[in-house]
Design an enzyme around this catalytic site. Structure first.
Site, PDB file in Angstrom:
ATOM      1  N   HIS A  60       0.800  -1.229   0.000  1.00  0.00           N
ATOM      2  CA  HIS A  60       0.000   0.000   0.000  1.00  0.00           C
ATOM      3  C   HIS A  60       0.834   1.281   0.000  1.00  0.00           C
ATOM      4  CE1 HIS A  60       1.177  -0.451   4.148  1.00  0.00           C
ATOM      5  NE2 HIS A  60       0.920   0.841   4.283  1.00  0.00           N
ATOM      6  N   HIS A  74       1.621   6.865  -0.958  1.00  0.00           N
ATOM      7  CA  HIS A  74       0.757   6.066  -0.084  1.00  0.00           C
ATOM      8  C   HIS A  74      -0.550   5.825  -0.823  1.00  0.00           C
ATOM      9  CE1 HIS A  74      -1.237   4.625   3.518  1.00  0.00           C
ATOM     10  NE2 HIS A  74      -0.066   4.639   4.124  1.00  0.00           N
TER      11      HIS A  74
END
Length: 151
Positions: A60, A74
């Site tokens: 992620h 992110h």
């Protein structure tokens, strides 16, 4: 020396202050922008925003260090809780990559269906608050388009 930071994925550029996460919105990890990913293209290829070494790699999120600058990408907010589900790594921590090199894929529509925000902060690590300036906020960018120059 500032370096160009390119968009790691297609989407609409939004201010960090609009990110639904206090750490990013208050620029605690650094200044930058965020991307609201294009949801019309299915699975997206997420690419390196700068050339350098991948010093952290999670499904992620990743950090690339190049020319003394670390850039964090992110993918979504709280998506660490998905434990990698919905993401496919294409690179390895420690790899040296060129800007635009494939790092990970994810489908923002599928991630959004889990209830997590798909907003993707792109942050210059440890940079001073409001040190990133860009006139791209509110515009739509494609992968590889200039987001900003690092402070």
């Amino acid at each position: 020396m500032s370096i160009p930071v390119i968009s790691p994925l297609p989407g609409k550029v939004v201010a960090l202050s609009d990110v639904p996460d206090q750490v990013f919105a208050e620029q605690i990890v650094g200044s930058g922008v965020a991307l609201d990913p294009d949801r019309t293209r299915g699975t997206l290829m997420v690419t390196a925003p700068i050339s350098g070494k991948i010093v952290k790699l999670h499904p992620h999120a990743f950090v690339i260090l190049g020319h003394g600058v670390g850039v964090l990408v992110h993918l979504g907010i709280d998506t660490v809780k998905l434990k990698g589900e919905g993401f496919e790594l294409l690179a390895t921590e420690g790899d040296t990559v060129e800007a635009g090199a494939p790092i990970v894929t994810f489908d923002p529509t599928k991630i959004a269906a889990t209830g997590y925000s798909v907003i993707c902060p792109v942050v210059v690590m440890d940079s001073a608050k409001d040190s990133v300036y860009t006139d791209t906020i509110g515009t739509t960018v494609d992968s590889g388009g200039l987001l900003f120059d690092s402070p």
